[in-house]
Design a protein around this motif. Sequence first.
Motif, mmCIF file in Angstrom:
data_model
loop_
_atom_site.group_PDB
_atom_site.id
_atom_site.type_symbol
_atom_site.label_atom_id
_atom_site.label_comp_id
_atom_site.label_asym_id
_atom_site.label_seq_id
_atom_site.Cartn_x
_atom_site.Cartn_y
_atom_site.Cartn_z
ATOM 1 N N ILE A 101 0.838 -1.195 0.000
ATOM 2 C CA ILE A 101 0.000 0.000 0.000
ATOM 3 C C ILE A 101 0.874 1.245 0.000
ATOM 4 O O ILE A 101 1.835 1.340 0.774
ATOM 5 N N MET A 102 0.552 2.183 -0.864
ATOM 6 C CA MET A 102 1.267 3.458 -0.930
ATOM 7 C C MET A 102 0.603 4.472 -0.001
ATOM 8 O O MET A 102 -0.582 4.761 -0.133
ATOM 9 N N GLN A 103 1.366 5.015 0.924
ATOM 10 C CA GLN A 103 0.851 6.102 1.749
ATOM 11 C C GLN A 103 1.051 7.413 0.993
ATOM 12 O O GLN A 103 2.161 7.747 0.596
ATOM 13 N N VAL A 104 -0.027 8.152 0.778
ATOM 14 C CA VAL A 104 -0.002 9.391 -0.002
ATOM 15 C C VAL A 104 -0.184 10.569 0.942
ATOM 16 O O VAL A 104 -1.064 10.552 1.809
ATOM 17 N N SER A 105 0.635 11.623 0.752
ATOM 18 C CA SER A 105 0.651 12.707 1.723
ATOM 19 C C SER A 105 1.034 14.039 1.087
ATOM 20 O O SER A 105 1.501 14.110 -0.047
ATOM 21 N N HIS A 106 0.805 15.096 1.839
ATOM 22 C CA HIS A 106 1.272 16.458 1.559
ATOM 23 C C HIS A 106 1.746 16.975 2.903
ATOM 24 O O HIS A 106 0.997 16.973 3.886
ATOM 25 N N GLN A 126 -3.018 4.682 1.073
ATOM 26 C CA GLN A 126 -3.445 5.158 2.390
ATOM 27 C C GLN A 126 -3.367 6.680 2.391
ATOM 28 O O GLN A 126 -2.297 7.258 2.183
ATOM 29 N N VAL A 127 -4.494 7.335 2.598
ATOM 30 C CA VAL A 127 -4.558 8.791 2.667
ATOM 31 C C VAL A 127 -4.072 9.206 4.056
ATOM 32 O O VAL A 127 -4.672 8.868 5.078
ATOM 33 N N HIS A 128 -2.969 9.959 4.093
ATOM 34 C CA HIS A 128 -2.332 10.322 5.366
ATOM 35 C C HIS A 128 -2.992 11.576 5.938
ATOM 36 O O HIS A 128 -2.768 12.687 5.460
ATOM 37 N N ALA A 129 -3.795 11.377 6.976
ATOM 38 C CA ALA A 129 -4.481 12.494 7.634
ATOM 39 C C ALA A 129 -4.116 12.540 9.108
ATOM 40 O O ALA A 129 -4.941 12.922 9.956
ATOM 41 N N ALA A 130 -2.878 12.176 9.432
ATOM 42 C CA ALA A 130 -2.415 12.153 10.827
ATOM 43 C C ALA A 130 -1.108 12.923 10.955
ATOM 44 O O ALA A 130 -0.560 13.442 9.986
ATOM 45 N N HIS A 131 -0.629 13.028 12.202
ATOM 46 C CA HIS A 131 0.720 13.484 12.527
ATOM 47 C C HIS A 131 1.036 14.926 12.146
ATOM 48 O O HIS A 131 2.196 15.300 12.038
ATOM 49 N N GLY A 132 0.012 15.736 11.915
ATOM 50 C CA GLY A 132 0.255 17.159 11.696
ATOM 51 C C GLY A 132 0.548 17.566 10.278
ATOM 52 O O GLY A 132 0.789 18.756 10.018
ATOM 53 N N TYR A 133 0.536 16.613 9.320
ATOM 54 C CA TYR A 133 0.735 16.992 7.927
ATOM 55 C C TYR A 133 -0.523 17.695 7.410
ATOM 56 O O TYR A 133 -1.447 17.969 8.167
ATOM 57 N N LEU A 134 -0.586 18.008 6.131
ATOM 58 C CA LEU A 134 -1.586 18.949 5.648
ATOM 59 C C LEU A 134 -3.018 18.566 6.012
ATOM 60 O O LEU A 134 -3.758 19.381 6.579
ATOM 61 N N LEU A 135 -3.452 17.348 5.690
ATOM 62 C CA LEU A 135 -4.836 16.974 5.970
ATOM 63 C C LEU A 135 -5.108 16.976 7.466
ATOM 64 O O LEU A 135 -6.185 17.363 7.915
ATOM 65 N N SER A 136 -4.118 16.560 8.243
ATOM 66 C CA SER A 136 -4.240 16.573 9.696
ATOM 67 C C SER A 136 -4.351 18.000 10.225
ATOM 68 O O SER A 136 -5.140 18.290 11.138
ATOM 69 N N SER A 137 -3.574 18.920 9.642
ATOM 70 C CA SER A 137 -3.621 20.308 10.109
ATOM 71 C C SER A 137 -4.942 20.974 9.753
ATOM 72 O O SER A 137 -5.431 21.843 10.487
ATOM 73 N N PHE A 138 -5.551 20.569 8.644
ATOM 74 C CA PHE A 138 -6.887 21.079 8.336
ATOM 75 C C PHE A 138 -7.895 20.628 9.387
ATOM 76 O O PHE A 138 -8.834 21.360 9.724
ATOM 77 N N LEU A 139 -7.709 19.436 9.945
ATOM 78 C CA LEU A 139 -8.622 18.923 10.961
ATOM 79 C C LEU A 139 -8.464 19.628 12.304
ATOM 80 O O LEU A 139 -9.389 19.628 13.120
#
Length: 433
Positions: free
Chosen positions: A103-108, A170-183
């Motif tokens: 699985i590829m984890q995809v992030s910004h 895997q959509v990375h929405a944890a650990h303070g990266y972009l999607l996580s920071s939007f949350l």
Amino acid sequence: MPVTINTPLTLQSGLTFPNRLVKAAMTEGLADPRNRVTDAHSTLYRRWAEGRAGGLITGNVQIDRQHLERVGNVVIDASAGDHEIGLLSRWVAAAKSKGAAFIMQVSHAGRQTPKLVNPRPAAPSPVALGLPGGQFGEPRAMTQDEIRLVVEGFGRATRLAKQAGFDGVQVHAAHGYLLSSFLSPLANRREDDWGGPLENRARLLADCVREAKIQGGAAFSVSVKLNSADFQKGGFSHHDCLMVIGMLNGLGVDFVEISGGNYEQPRMMDMDGLEPSFEEPKHSSTREREAYFLSYAKSVQDRASMPLMVTGGFRTLAGMNAAVATGEADLIGIGRPLCVDTATPKKLLSGEIEAADRWESRLRIGPGIFGPNSPIKLIKALNGFGAQGWYYEQIRLLAADKPADPELGVLQAFLAHQRRETSGAKAWRAAMP
């Protein structure tokens, strides 16, 4: 028969994990200066494949070359073509050589982009990281058009990952990266459709998942990595996490991986943060003390309609088997032990060992090195980043087909890593179009 870590798991997409152990995402830093897959990726993942975990998740593959977690990240952006897909396919062949799902984890990276890469990284709002040392730049608020490009970027990465032979993203929405920071209400202070109430703050994550589902199709796995909480007062709370899980239930997500923390409060690294931590787990059993997000996973299981992967602190065979037997976790994420002993999953599955080594308990930089008056925040930050550097150096050894070096000093590793990142940034800038 009770469920154990040896029990296969088939997801809604049809993807099957041959066992319940999954190599969790760990940043590799092995890409070339143009952020492409290298032979080192294949060597590393071949060795991890031989360890016989049921699944392997890549380190974060970025959708934007201007927003990297580190200069050695692989990037899939609008310039990716047949050559890049060919390199990705070689990575896939090595990782899937022993039957593991890949699985590829995809992030910004968002505002957690190092200043060496981008001194003005894009973020939901211009809120800087509360970290000493000046490693990160001053973030700027994203425009509506930039936000839409992020959604397109997650979709593009999914399409190319499928084309290269990956089993899912895997959509990375944890650990303070972009999607996580939007949350996070602390990082996201927008007053438009992307900020304010949780429904708005979660909009970008939901849109990225929808786009990934469209590009991947029904038989391609799309999962999400989500914080159980940020552990910061006023940040993304566990109640917020449960609400987001409810939103993801209707989006066809294959599984959710629960983790927690960010650079300012690095619970995902089993390190103390720079400020007092809020919403810490109430440990009521030995198993929960071992796996520090397990107490949160129970309430997530009550809300989630999809399987749950729990990553963070699992070390004992008994603890792992108990978690899957009781349904507290469907998949067990393992990371750091595999940086030293790649055969750890195989040894746990066969019963050869009762527990994986906990190397991080020995990785500390004492205040005496920097003098008795060193600020406590500086020491805490150095401990976190020093441990990171130590594991990065182990990964580099494995990727060079060499044995790991458990005797490597943490300060030595930290300084070597910093030198490598600085020189890598120079090479990366020289290779920029």
